[in-house]
Design an enzyme around this catalytic site. Structure first.
Site, PDB file in Angstrom:
ATOM      1  N   LYS A 141      -9.902   5.719  -6.759  1.00  0.00           N
ATOM      2  CA  LYS A 141     -10.615   4.269  -6.199  1.00  0.00           C
ATOM      3  C   LYS A 141     -11.791   4.457  -6.265  1.00  0.00           C
ATOM      4  O   LYS A 141     -12.984   5.063  -6.961  1.00  0.00           O
ATOM      5  CB  LYS A 141     -10.406   4.394  -5.021  1.00  0.00           C
ATOM      6  CG  LYS A 141      -8.944   4.319  -4.399  1.00  0.00           C
ATOM      7  CD  LYS A 141      -8.820   4.518  -2.905  1.00  0.00           C
ATOM      8  CE  LYS A 141      -7.942   4.789  -1.741  1.00  0.00           C
ATOM      9  NZ  LYS A 141      -7.026   4.246  -0.538  1.00  0.00           N
ATOM     10  N   TYR A 158      -1.603  -4.009  -1.570  1.00  0.00           N
ATOM     11  CA  TYR A 158      -1.306  -3.578  -0.347  1.00  0.00           C
ATOM     12  C   TYR A 158      -0.655  -4.642   0.473  1.00  0.00           C
ATOM     13  O   TYR A 158      -0.946  -4.060   1.644  1.00  0.00           O
ATOM     14  CB  TYR A 158      -2.400  -2.770   0.475  1.00  0.00           C
ATOM     15  CG  TYR A 158      -3.437  -1.887  -0.646  1.00  0.00           C
ATOM     16  CD1 TYR A 158      -3.431  -0.473  -0.405  1.00  0.00           C
ATOM     17  CD2 TYR A 158      -4.348  -1.421  -1.093  1.00  0.00           C
ATOM     18  CE1 TYR A 158      -3.412   0.796  -0.344  1.00  0.00           C
ATOM     19  CE2 TYR A 158      -4.742  -1.040  -1.676  1.00  0.00           C
ATOM     20  CZ  TYR A 158      -4.665   0.499  -1.517  1.00  0.00           C
ATOM     21  OH  TYR A 158      -4.712   1.867  -2.178  1.00  0.00           O
ATOM     22  N   ASN A 213     -11.442   7.101   0.131  1.00  0.00           N
ATOM     23  CA  ASN A 213     -10.708   8.374   0.224  1.00  0.00           C
ATOM     24  C   ASN A 213     -10.267   8.812  -1.153  1.00  0.00           C
ATOM     25  O   ASN A 213      -9.188   9.690  -1.340  1.00  0.00           O
ATOM     26  CB  ASN A 213      -9.235   8.318   1.216  1.00  0.00           C
ATOM     27  CG  ASN A 213      -8.339   7.525   1.114  1.00  0.00           C
ATOM     28  OD1 ASN A 213      -8.726   6.723   0.348  1.00  0.00           O
ATOM     29  ND2 ASN A 213      -7.267   7.566   1.327  1.00  0.00           N
ATOM     30  N   HIS A 254      -4.989   6.872  -4.242  1.00  0.00           N
ATOM     31  CA  HIS A 254      -4.104   6.303  -3.692  1.00  0.00           C
ATOM     32  C   HIS A 254      -2.816   6.464  -4.559  1.00  0.00           C
ATOM     33  O   HIS A 254      -3.185   7.253  -5.273  1.00  0.00           O
ATOM     34  CB  HIS A 254      -4.365   4.797  -3.751  1.00  0.00           C
ATOM     35  CG  HIS A 254      -2.770   4.249  -3.902  1.00  0.00           C
ATOM     36  ND1 HIS A 254      -2.069   4.387  -1.813  1.00  0.00           N
ATOM     37  CD2 HIS A 254      -1.949   4.215  -4.309  1.00  0.00           C
ATOM     38  CE1 HIS A 254      -1.189   3.562  -2.679  1.00  0.00           C
ATOM     39  NE2 HIS A 254      -0.919   3.424  -3.756  1.00  0.00           N
ATOM     40  N   GLU A 284       5.051  -0.276  -7.477  1.00  0.00           N
ATOM     41  CA  GLU A 284       3.916  -0.317  -8.534  1.00  0.00           C
ATOM     42  C   GLU A 284       3.164   0.070  -9.096  1.00  0.00           C
ATOM     43  O   GLU A 284       2.641  -1.061  -9.659  1.00  0.00           O
ATOM     44  CB  GLU A 284       3.058   0.713  -7.120  1.00  0.00           C
ATOM     45  CG  GLU A 284       3.181   0.915  -4.796  1.00  0.00           C
ATOM     46  CD  GLU A 284       2.722   1.664  -4.894  1.00  0.00           C
ATOM     47  OE1 GLU A 284       2.756   1.909  -3.482  1.00  0.00           O
ATOM     48  OE2 GLU A 284       2.180   2.891  -4.951  1.00  0.00           O
TER      49      GLU A 284
END
Ligand code: CMP
Length: 140
Positions: free
Chosen positions: A10, A50, A113, A116, A127
């Site tokens: 990320k 998402y 965070n 992913h 995905e």
């Protein structure tokens, strides 16, 4: 079984200059990078990726964050890749992440965070296909 999973480093972790450190953890765990690209996602691209979280209260913040800077996107292949990758990442909230996991070491908050990863084999296929045409995945 030999599996593939979708991994995203990320914007927070890209900004921290730890792409190589994270790739090294994948490789040491027996996960092979079989597709890879850096990309600055548009809001539309982040929303589409998402989409399953569309109704969640954190959706807008998630989309804003994921489109705030470039991300590193990869497909990983290996024995039990989906669970192996989740184990390497640690819990979604870095406060709950076990010592030595990617999120314990590099994540700042549940939003920023660091990484992913697909949560199931079924979602992994969806995905991976969202970011990589089959011809851009190089197995073996
Ligand atoms: P990720 O695995 O990318 O999937 C959705 C993301 O939403 C998750 O990591 C977190 O970064 C973010 N998020 C923010 N709040 C929450 C929450 N309460 N539960 C789950 N995910 C959250």
């Amino acid at each position: 079984a030999l599996e593939r999973t979708l991994s995203i480093i990320k914007p927070d972790a890209v900004a921290k200059n730890v792409i190589g450190e994270i790739y090294s953890r994948f490789e040491k765990a027996g996960l092979k990078v079989v597709a890879s690209k850096m990309k600055h996602l548009s809001k539309d691209e982040a929303e589409g990726f998402y989409a399953v979280h569309r109704e969640r209260p954190f959706f807008a913040a998630l989309v804003d964050f994921m489109s705030s800077g470039p991300v590193m996107i990869q497909a990983l292949e290996g024995e039990g890749a989906v669970l192996k990758h989740r184990d390497l990442m640690g819990a979604t909230n870095p406060k709950d992440a076990a010592p030595g996991t990617i999120r314990a070491d590099f994540a700042d908050s549940i939003d920023a965070n660091a990484v992913h990863g697909s949560d199931s084999l079924e979602n992994a296929a969806i995905e991976i296909a969202y970011f990589f045409p089959a011809t851009d995945v190089y197995s073996r």
